[in-house]
Scaffold this motif. Structure first.
Motif, short mmCIF file in Angstrom:
data_model
loop_
_atom_site.label_atom_id
_atom_site.label_comp_id
_atom_site.label_asym_id
_atom_site.label_seq_id
_atom_site.Cartn_x
_atom_site.Cartn_y
_atom_site.Cartn_z
N VAL A 154 0.85 -1.19 0.00
CA VAL A 154 0.00 0.00 0.00
C VAL A 154 0.89 1.24 0.00
N ASP A 155 0.81 2.02 -1.05
CA ASP A 155 1.61 3.25 -1.16
C ASP A 155 1.22 4.22 -0.05
N ASN A 156 2.21 4.63 0.75
CA ASN A 156 2.01 5.50 1.91
C ASN A 156 1.23 4.81 3.02
N GLY A 157 1.14 3.50 2.95
CA GLY A 157 0.33 2.76 3.91
C GLY A 157 0.81 2.84 5.34
N ALA A 158 2.13 3.00 5.55
CA ALA A 158 2.67 3.03 6.91
C ALA A 158 2.48 4.37 7.58
N GLU A 159 2.44 5.46 6.81
CA GLU A 159 2.39 6.80 7.40
C GLU A 159 1.04 7.49 7.27
N LEU A 185 -5.64 -2.72 13.65
CA LEU A 185 -4.89 -2.47 12.41
C LEU A 185 -3.40 -2.56 12.68
N SER A 186 -2.71 -3.38 11.92
CA SER A 186 -1.25 -3.45 12.02
C SER A 186 -0.64 -3.11 10.66
N ARG A 187 0.46 -2.35 10.70
CA ARG A 187 1.08 -1.87 9.47
C ARG A 187 2.58 -2.21 9.50
N THR A 188 3.03 -2.88 8.46
CA THR A 188 4.44 -3.24 8.34
C THR A 188 5.01 -2.49 7.15
N GLY A 189 5.76 -1.44 7.44
CA GLY A 189 6.26 -0.58 6.38
C GLY A 189 7.64 -0.94 5.89
N THR A 190 7.95 -0.51 4.68
CA THR A 190 9.28 -0.68 4.11
C THR A 190 9.53 0.43 3.11
#
Length: 375
Positions: A154-159, A185-190
């Motif tokens: 997901v583009d920009n999904g972490a922020e 909701l849990s978000r794993t960003g990279t």
């Protein structure tokens, strides 16, 4: 089909390139890559004041009420400077979906004011470009909606402060607005190769803030957002290719070998011309994608084919131009402190956004396949 820019569109294009040329240099880009915070507060506020965050939002909701062609112009400028702010996921994908829903007004106004960013969580697997292939489930509990499932890349999904999430329920597709801090909701960003950020999201019985649309309306709105995003991604790649071509031209004229500029070597001239042809081909297909995005969302099969064809050709052009740009520079092209390698990484990411070349080639082949004949 109008293939020339109007006076208003020319003004938009000029303002976009003026802003980026003055405030988003390559050195500033390198500094932004070091930052873990997205978006940059000053850049985001400036984009808000220019009206870009409400570019495709109706005027009645505080936006500019413009369409895919204007979005193309903004994203072309963004690609030319390697922009890593979440302009595409916020302004092109998600913000228009909040319009017309009173329960989403607070999130929309905060976004238009440059105080929040958005993301559209639509992709769920790696099996191709299929926006309506949804396994996430939504349940209507009368006064609220709850969602369970997962979304990938997901583009920009972490922020993102707010997420627009697609899911299925008993009556079809539903679009839900979810607070980025919602429970469950849990978000794993990279960070991707070009410096932009994405995330995998998991929803475990998450309560939505608002329902934006259901049924066929939600399906059409989701497709319109994704297809406009596809066209905007093509424009971003076009901007990066144009800038890479400019850098190569300057390099070939500045560097010398055996007392003559590299630009005097015929083999390098031919390679440069091949790159130029690829950029012009991408420009035509990017404009086609912008013109056909909304028709494709409305169910026009020819428009859907045009979008897949545009994505395929722009992706091929992006890889060709990026790869040749590295080759023309030799070892210098691999240096982190030199821009051309960053443009190549941007082009690689654009090629894979909204479906890879293989994904869209598969769709084109499937469309051309003859219907099976019953025995």
């Amino acid at each position: 089909m109008n293939l020339t820019l109007s006076d208003e569109q020319e003004m938009i294009r000029e303002s976009v390139f003026d802003y980026f040329s003055n405030t988003y240099t390559f050195d500033q880009h390198l500094e932004r890559l070091k930052s873990q915070k997205r978006p940059d507060a000053a850049a985001w506020q400036a984009m808000s004041e220019l009206g870009w965050l409400g570019l495709n939002v109706p005027e009645s909701d505080g936006g500019l009420g413009l369409g895919p062609q204007e979005a193309m112009l903004v994203m072309e400028g963004a690609g030319a400077v390697l922009n890593v702010e979440p302009l595409l996921p916020t302004a092109i994908l998600a913000a228009p979906l909040l319009a017309g829903t009173p329960a989403a007004a607070q999130a929309l106004q905060a976004t238009l004011a440059g105080q929040a960013s958005l993301a559209l969580a639509w992709a769920e697997n790696n099996s191709g470009f299929a926006p309506l292939n949804l396994t996430s489930r939504a349940v209507n509990e009368g006064q609220s909606w709850r969602i369970s499932g997962h979304k990938t890349m997901v583009d920009n999904g972490a922020e993102a402060d707010w997420l627009v999430v697609s899911a299925r329920h008993d009556e079809g597709v539903v679009l839900l607005l979810v607070d980025g801090n919602a429970g469950g909701l849990s978000r794993t960003g990279t960070r991707l190769a070009d410096g932009s950020h994405c995330a995998d999201l998991v929803f475990e019985d998450v309560t939505a803030t608002a329902c934006l649309a259901t049924g066929s309306t939600a399906e059409t709105q989701l497709l319109r957002a994704v297809y406009r995003g596809l066209a905007a991604s093509c424009a971003e790649a076009l901007g990066a290719m144009e800038k890479a071509l400019d850098i190569c031209r300057d390099y070939l004229h500045e560097r010398s070998q055996f007392g003559k500029p590299l630009a005097m070597q015929q083999v390098l001239q031919h390679r440069y011309v091949d790159m130029l042809i690829a950029v012009e081909r991408a420009r035509s297909m990017t404009l086609l994608a912008a013109l056909q995005a909304d028709a494709a969302a409305a169910g026009d099969a020819h428009a859907c084919r045009d979008l897949s064809l545009a994505k395929l050709i722009v992706g091929r052009s992006a890889r060709h131009v990026g790869g040749e740009a590295i080759q023309l520079h030799g070892g210098m092209g691999m240096a982190y402190e030199y821009p051309i390698g960053h443009y190549y990484r941007k082009l690689l990411c654009c090629d894979n956004n909204f479906g890879s070349q293989d994904d869209h080639l598969t769709l084109l082949v499937a469309e051309e396949a003859p219907e099976p004949v019953e025995a």
